[in-house]
Design an enzyme around this catalytic site. Structure first.
Site, PDB file in Angstrom:
ATOM      1  N   LYS A 212       0.836  -1.206   0.000  1.00 62.23           N
ATOM      2  CA  LYS A 212       0.000   0.000   0.000  1.00 62.23           C
ATOM      3  C   LYS A 212       0.871   1.257   0.000  1.00 62.23           C
ATOM      4  O   LYS A 212       1.902   1.304   0.675  1.00 62.23           O
ATOM      5  CB  LYS A 212      -0.895  -0.019   1.253  1.00 62.23           C
ATOM      6  CG  LYS A 212      -1.702   1.243   1.506  1.00 62.23           C
ATOM      7  CD  LYS A 212      -2.810   1.455   0.506  1.00 62.23           C
ATOM      8  CE  LYS A 212      -3.557   2.777   0.753  1.00 62.23           C
ATOM      9  NZ  LYS A 212      -4.462   3.141  -0.352  1.00 62.23           N
TER      10      LYS A 212
ATOM     11  N   CYS B 110      -2.565   9.781  -6.697  1.00 57.32           N
ATOM     12  CA  CYS B 110      -3.725   9.520  -5.838  1.00 57.32           C
ATOM     13  C   CYS B 110      -4.736  10.655  -6.000  1.00 57.32           C
ATOM     14  O   CYS B 110      -4.397  11.817  -5.810  1.00 57.32           O
ATOM     15  CB  CYS B 110      -3.327   9.380  -4.372  1.00 57.32           C
ATOM     16  SG  CYS B 110      -4.808   9.138  -3.356  1.00 57.32           S
TER      17      CYS B 110
HETATM   18  O1  RRO Z   1      -5.657   5.687  -0.626  1.00 56.13           O
HETATM   19  C1  RRO Z   1      -6.270   6.132  -1.624  1.00 56.13           C
HETATM   20  O2  RRO Z   1      -7.282   6.854  -1.533  1.00 56.13           O
HETATM   21  C2  RRO Z   1      -5.810   5.879  -2.987  1.00 56.13           C
HETATM   22  C3  RRO Z   1      -4.517   5.921  -3.424  1.00 56.13           C
HETATM   23 BR1  RRO Z   1      -3.078   6.171  -2.270  1.00 56.13          BR
HETATM   24  C4  RRO Z   1      -4.222   5.791  -4.798  1.00 56.13           C
HETATM   25  O3  RRO Z   1      -3.073   5.839  -5.277  1.00 56.13           O
HETATM   26  N1  RRO Z   1      -5.249   5.635  -5.634  1.00 56.13           N
HETATM   27  C5  RRO Z   1      -6.514   5.586  -5.213  1.00 56.13           C
HETATM   28  O4  RRO Z   1      -7.418   5.459  -6.041  1.00 56.13           O
HETATM   29  N2  RRO Z   1      -6.783   5.697  -3.875  1.00 56.13           N
END
Ligand code: RRO
Length: 311
Positions: free
Chosen positions: A44, A128
């Site tokens: 993650k 993100c």
């Molecule tokens: O954690 C998120 O909301 C998230 C991440 Br880090 C990402 O790279 N892509 C996404 O759709 N959600």
């Protein structure tokens, strides 16, 4: 027999692996990935400090995929440094760190730590879509150039970029110049598509809570966008030795073949993993084998970029 491929010089068993973000946050989830048929283990995206993320419900599944606004829930980079070491003790898969940050200094700090860790590859997320007041860096090539100038050379581990969907080829061409300048080892395309909204017409509400229901769209909705982006990266980077990891709507063996034809070296799976669990890797690997057999191909790699044009 899963085929052996090379990504940024590393041997990977199979063409299919998990994407950052789905079932890869806790030790239990990573342990399950280690025991699965994922080719690499992508962890993650992590930040300097642990984060709880956005309020729930923040992920909702639909028939065609899902929408989520997780908001970077993670245990903080130090935990993932530790997890990488533990994972190396229980499997021989390459381990990929995914790095996020609110500023360049966050990225520098985390890349420094992972450079000295057991991870094999470092994926820098510039895409993100779910953090209020924090634009996706991947849409700003100048800022990416500046950031990569600070990250390249921190250590020896190959660096990759997790990229957003480019809906205009001119944007993608500008990013290609940045990728070439910094000799990026791999690109992962695409992250979820931000700024999307799914509405329940009966309840007259969105289906997730954060940001009035706005979030990243995932799953098979994205496959044509992801294929277009992968094709673009293949056209723009094919002479540069940059590996391409395709992600967006991979559900079965045919989807994998489509990504290979577009130009991917391998594919990542997020929504299908979220919905089906780690057994999806064995199923998809089996399906890929059958499709290749039916086509009389010895490997998936020989199909890379070989999309035929209509005459
Ligand atoms: O954690 C998120 O909301 C998230 C991440 Br880090 C990402 O790279 N892509 C996404 O759709 N959600």
């Amino acid at each position: 027999m899963k085929e052996k491929i090379k990504i940024a010089g590393l041997e990977v068993k199979g063409l299919v692996m998990n994407a950052s973000g789905a079932k890869d946050t806790t030790w239990e989830e990573l342990e399950a990935l280690a025991k699965s048929e994922t080719g690499m283990i992508v962890m993650k995206s992590c930040t300097p400090l642990p984060r709880k993320g956005n309020p729930e419900p923040r992920l909702a599944e639909t028939k065609m995929g899902m929408i989520q606004s997780m908001g970077w829930p993670n245990l903080g980079f130090e935990k993932y440094v530790e997890f990488a070491k533990r994972l190396k003790g229980i499997c021989d898969k390459p381990i990929v760190a995914s790095v996020a940050g609110f500023c360049d200094e966050d990225y520098v700090k985390i890349v420094e730590a992972f450079s000295k860790s057991e991870v094999d590859l470092i994926e820098i997320s510039v895409s993100c879509p779910n953090i209020e007041g924090h634009p996706q860096l991947g849409y700003d090539p100048e800022k990416c150039d500046e950031l990569l100038g600070k990250l390249v050379g921190i250590g020896e581990k190959p660096l990759g970029l997790k990229l957003p969907a480019y809906l205009d080829r001119a944007q993608q061409e500008k990013m290609a110049e940045v990728i070439k300048k910094h000799k990026i080892a791999f690109v992962t395309a695409i992250n979820s598509l931000g700024n999307c909204l799914i509405i329940d017409p009966e309840k007259e509400t969105p289906i997730i809570k954060p940001r009035g229901g706005m979030g990243g769209l995932c799953g098979s909705y994205l496959k044509p966008v992801a294929l277009g982006n992968v094709r673009g990266w293949w056209e723009l980077l094919k002479d540069e030795g940059v590996a391409i990891l395709g992600v967006g709507g991979v559900e079965n063996g045919n989807d994998v073949v489509e990504f290979l034809l577009a130009g991917a070296d391998a594919v990542q799976v997020a929504t299908t993993l979220e919905k089906e669990g780690v057994g999806c890797f064995e199923r998809i690997n089996g399906e890929v084998e059958k499709v290749l057999e039916r086509k009389g191909k010895k490997s998936g790699t020989e199909m890379k970029g070989k999309l035929k044009e209509l005459s």
